[in-house]
Structures are given as structure tokens and as C-alpha cells.
Design an enzyme around this catalytic site. Structure first.
Site, PDB file in Angstrom:
ATOM      1  N   GLN A   1       0.854  -1.365  -0.096  1.00 54.19           N
ATOM      2  CA  GLN A   1       0.132  -0.004  -0.032  1.00 54.19           C
ATOM      3  C   GLN A   1       0.952   1.300   0.070  1.00 54.19           C
ATOM      4  OE1 GLN A   1      -3.253  -0.249   2.824  1.00 54.19           O
ATOM      5  NE2 GLN A   1      -3.748   1.868   2.562  1.00 54.19           N
ATOM      6  N   PHE A   2       1.213   1.748  -1.195  1.00 52.50           N
ATOM      7  CA  PHE A   2       2.033   2.873  -1.412  1.00 52.50           C
ATOM      8  C   PHE A   2       1.243   4.281  -0.738  1.00 52.50           C
ATOM      9  CE2 PHE A   2      -0.548   3.607  -4.944  1.00 52.50           C
ATOM     10  CZ  PHE A   2      -0.545   4.943  -5.217  1.00 52.50           C
ATOM     11  N   THR A   3       0.144   4.096  -0.716  1.00 51.14           N
ATOM     12  CA  THR A   3      -0.466   5.511  -0.113  1.00 51.14           C
ATOM     13  C   THR A   3      -0.157   5.599   1.377  1.00 51.14           C
ATOM     14  OG1 THR A   3      -2.663   4.300   0.453  1.00 51.14           O
ATOM     15  CG2 THR A   3      -2.502   5.327  -1.649  1.00 51.14           C
TER      16      THR A   3
END
Length: 147
Positions: free
Chosen positions: A76-78
Site C-alpha cells: 500500500q504505497f498510499t
């Protein structure tokens, strides 16, 4: 590298309506890989997750580590989003996909984790147990420094 770790009774991930991974009691880990993270960082964070004493012992105290329980890890790059200015998060701290994917895989392998599909739009479902949710962040190792 940043992780949101949740103690769950169940968790699953779906891609295009199809379940690709599911676990029973254990940990759901949402993992963000930052620019400059290295293999040592993935190893250190995985070891930290494995050692977290967030499961009840016989006396009902959170005193037991992961042990034989399951792990489901979702990239989850966010998690690296910075929303301090304005309303649109900036993701400049997130590693490029070609750098992040091998570190995500290494982290998952070290924990023998089931995993989501890197880079895919996923539906993650979980039943939090407790709820117990921790945010872990380790600074990049010296090996990750370009200097």
C-alpha cells in the site's frame, strides 16, 4: 518503510472479484515501501512484526508473539502519502514500483505471509480482533543511503 499492523480474526483480499488470499487468526499488514529502503529494512521490519507481543497469553494479557498464526500482507504505497499541505496527498516518498516490489516480496517471504497482488486494485476485508492496530516505521538503514 511503514506498516499498519492489525490483529485480526480473519482477513482476505480480492482482485477483480476473486479472492486471492485469506487468513484466519493472525496479522493483516499494510506495507508501504519508501524511496531509499533496502533489503535490510524489509528484514528488520518483518522481524519486528514477527516479534510483536500482541496476542493474549493464558492470563489474557497481550504477551504472545505471532508464533504459528497467519499473516496477510498487502502492498500500500498510499501509506507514504503526505497530506500536510493542501488536500491532495503527495506520494514522492514512496518507492518506485520496480524498487518496491522486490522489497515487498522479501518482507512477505520472511514472514511466510500470504499476499495481495502488487500494484493491483484490491478489496481488503478484515475482522479486527481487539481492535489492536499498530503503526510501525523504521528509518532506512545505512545501506539504503546513497552517500
Amino acid at each position: 518503510m511503514r506498516a499498519v499492523v492489525q490483529r485480526v480474526s480473519t482477513a482476505s483480499v480480492r482482485v477483480d472479484g476473486h479472492e486471492i488470499a485469506a487468513i484466519g487468526p493472525g496479522l493483516l499488514v499494510l506495507l508501504g515501501v519508501a524511496e531509499g529502503d533496502a533489503a535490510e529494512d524489509a528484514d528488520r521490519l518483518a522481524d519486528k512484526v514477527r516479534a510483536l507481543r500482541v496476542f493474549d497469553d493464558d492470563a489474557g494479557r497481550m504477551n504472545e508473539p505471532l508464533g504459528d498464526r497467519d499473516v496477510l500482507c498487502v502492498s500500500q504505497f498510499t501509506l507514504l502519502g503526505d497530506a500536510r499541505k493542501g488536500n491532495r496527498p503527495s506520494y514522492v516518498r514512496a518507492a518506485r514500483p520496480q524498487d518496491a516490489e522486490p522489497l515487498y516480496a522479501r518482507f512477505c517471504d520472511r514472514l511466510d505471509a500470504r499476499r495481495g497482488e502488487f500494484g493491483a486494485r484490491m478489496e481488503v476485508e478484515s475482522v479486527n480482533d481487539g481492535p489492536v492496530t499498530l503503526i510501525l516505521e523504521l528509518p532506512p538503514s545505512a545501506a539504503g543511503d546513497p552517500a
